[in-house]
Design a protein around this motif. Sequence first.
Motif, PDB file in Angstrom:
ATOM      1  N   ARG A  94       0.833  -1.202   0.000  1.00  0.00           N
ATOM      2  CA  ARG A  94       0.000   0.000   0.000  1.00  0.00           C
ATOM      3  C   ARG A  94       0.867   1.251   0.000  1.00  0.00           C
ATOM      4  N   THR A  95       0.667   2.061  -1.007  1.00  0.00           N
ATOM      5  CA  THR A  95       1.376   3.322  -1.102  1.00  0.00           C
ATOM      6  C   THR A  95       0.729   4.329  -0.154  1.00  0.00           C
ATOM      7  N   GLN A  96       1.409   5.451   0.035  1.00  0.00           N
ATOM      8  CA  GLN A  96       0.843   6.507   0.868  1.00  0.00           C
ATOM      9  C   GLN A  96      -0.467   7.004   0.271  1.00  0.00           C
ATOM     10  N   GLU A  97      -0.526   7.027  -1.051  1.00  0.00           N
ATOM     11  CA  GLU A  97      -1.759   7.468  -1.714  1.00  0.00           C
ATOM     12  C   GLU A  97      -2.913   6.522  -1.393  1.00  0.00           C
ATOM     13  N   MET A  98      -2.626   5.211  -1.415  1.00  0.00           N
ATOM     14  CA  MET A  98      -3.665   4.231  -1.111  1.00  0.00           C
ATOM     15  C   MET A  98      -4.097   4.339   0.344  1.00  0.00           C
ATOM     16  N   ARG A  99      -3.130   4.522   1.243  1.00  0.00           N
ATOM     17  CA  ARG A  99      -3.464   4.680   2.658  1.00  0.00           C
ATOM     18  C   ARG A  99      -4.374   5.885   2.862  1.00  0.00           C
ATOM     19  N   THR A 100      -4.046   6.963   2.197  1.00  0.00           N
ATOM     20  CA  THR A 100      -4.842   8.186   2.322  1.00  0.00           C
ATOM     21  C   THR A 100      -6.263   7.960   1.841  1.00  0.00           C
ATOM     22  N   ARG A 101      -6.400   7.239   0.712  1.00  0.00           N
ATOM     23  CA  ARG A 101      -7.742   6.966   0.183  1.00  0.00           C
ATOM     24  C   ARG A 101      -8.556   6.122   1.156  1.00  0.00           C
ATOM     25  N   VAL A 102      -7.918   5.116   1.754  1.00  0.00           N
ATOM     26  CA  VAL A 102      -8.628   4.240   2.692  1.00  0.00           C
ATOM     27  C   VAL A 102      -9.179   5.047   3.862  1.00  0.00           C
ATOM     28  N   VAL A 103      -8.330   5.871   4.444  1.00  0.00           N
ATOM     29  CA  VAL A 103      -8.757   6.662   5.603  1.00  0.00           C
ATOM     30  C   VAL A 103      -9.852   7.649   5.216  1.00  0.00           C
ATOM     31  N   GLN A 104      -9.729   8.261   4.036  1.00  0.00           N
ATOM     32  CA  GLN A 104     -10.759   9.203   3.600  1.00  0.00           C
ATOM     33  C   GLN A 104     -12.090   8.496   3.367  1.00  0.00           C
ATOM     34  N   TYR A 105     -12.024   7.317   2.766  1.00  0.00           N
ATOM     35  CA  TYR A 105     -13.250   6.541   2.587  1.00  0.00           C
ATOM     36  C   TYR A 105     -13.903   6.250   3.938  1.00  0.00           C
ATOM     37  N   HIS A 106     -13.080   5.837   4.900  1.00  0.00           N
ATOM     38  CA  HIS A 106     -13.621   5.517   6.216  1.00  0.00           C
ATOM     39  C   HIS A 106     -14.240   6.742   6.880  1.00  0.00           C
ATOM     40  N   ARG A 107     -13.583   7.883   6.743  1.00  0.00           N
ATOM     41  CA  ARG A 107     -14.130   9.118   7.299  1.00  0.00           C
ATOM     42  C   ARG A 107     -15.460   9.452   6.624  1.00  0.00           C
ATOM     43  N   ASP A 108     -15.519   9.343   5.304  1.00  0.00           N
ATOM     44  CA  ASP A 108     -16.741   9.683   4.569  1.00  0.00           C
ATOM     45  C   ASP A 108     -17.879   8.714   4.916  1.00  0.00           C
ATOM     46  N   ILE A 109     -17.541   7.440   5.056  1.00  0.00           N
ATOM     47  CA  ILE A 109     -18.557   6.455   5.425  1.00  0.00           C
ATOM     48  C   ILE A 109     -19.113   6.770   6.809  1.00  0.00           C
ATOM     49  N   PHE A 110     -18.206   7.052   7.735  1.00  0.00           N
ATOM     50  CA  PHE A 110     -18.650   7.370   9.098  1.00  0.00           C
ATOM     51  C   PHE A 110     -19.544   8.596   9.113  1.00  0.00           C
TER      52      PHE A 110
END
Length: 246
Positions: A198-214
């Motif tokens: 997982r690149t930093q870009e992928m990590r960032t996307r995962v966290v943003q998705y989780h924030r948006d879902i929440f």
Amino acid sequence: MADDLLIDGSFKIVGVKRRRVHEPVADQIRQAIFRGLIAPGHKLPPEREMAEQFQTSRVALREALRALEKEGLITIKRGAGGGAFVADFDNALNALAESLNTVVKLGSAKSANLTEMRSILEPEITRLATSRATPEDLLAIEAIVIAQEKELEGGELSRKLDMDFHRCVAEAAHNPVMNIVVNAVNQSIRDSILRSKRTQEMRTRVVQYHRDIFEAVRSGDADLAKRVMSSHVVDVQCHLETSDHE
């Protein structure tokens, strides 16, 4: 000896007339568990006592217990204080996950098949969570998102927190059947996720998705929550497929 006997006064059993036949023994214990006559965490009597009550051999009894353990209905602990215990949710979940893992390892299913199942289940579970999540559920999900955001600032992203997020969302839907299935699927795909780079870009996307879902779940926007979770699952699968070809 009377036909109807008791194990710790919890439920009636019927003596097995043919020795060394473990199926009737396993079935009686299984049905007692399913009917709630013996609860999770309950310790079954010693082997000798159960063999006498079931009117069968200890060999047949052990076979019955091993069959129930394989099904995830009981756990067998060795050593002092050990014995056969009625399993809890986590044990049943692990048994289901192991079965799925076996199917995957035998080549009958691929990670893409598991993700396809996730793409069907998780968006719907997330939609349900928007109307069923309790204040405690929301706090639990938010705590994970905040922890991930802090990790991301340090350049890390725990795989455990990632799994915990999806587990908490599933629990917030308060549908135990869907919860068990989606968690088992997620555990089965865990190896592929752990192997992926997982690149930093992928990590960032995962966290943003989780924030948006929440945020969508907290606001009660079911359609948005479902769409974002669907996009997240698809994005993760695309990442896994790319990693597999590198």
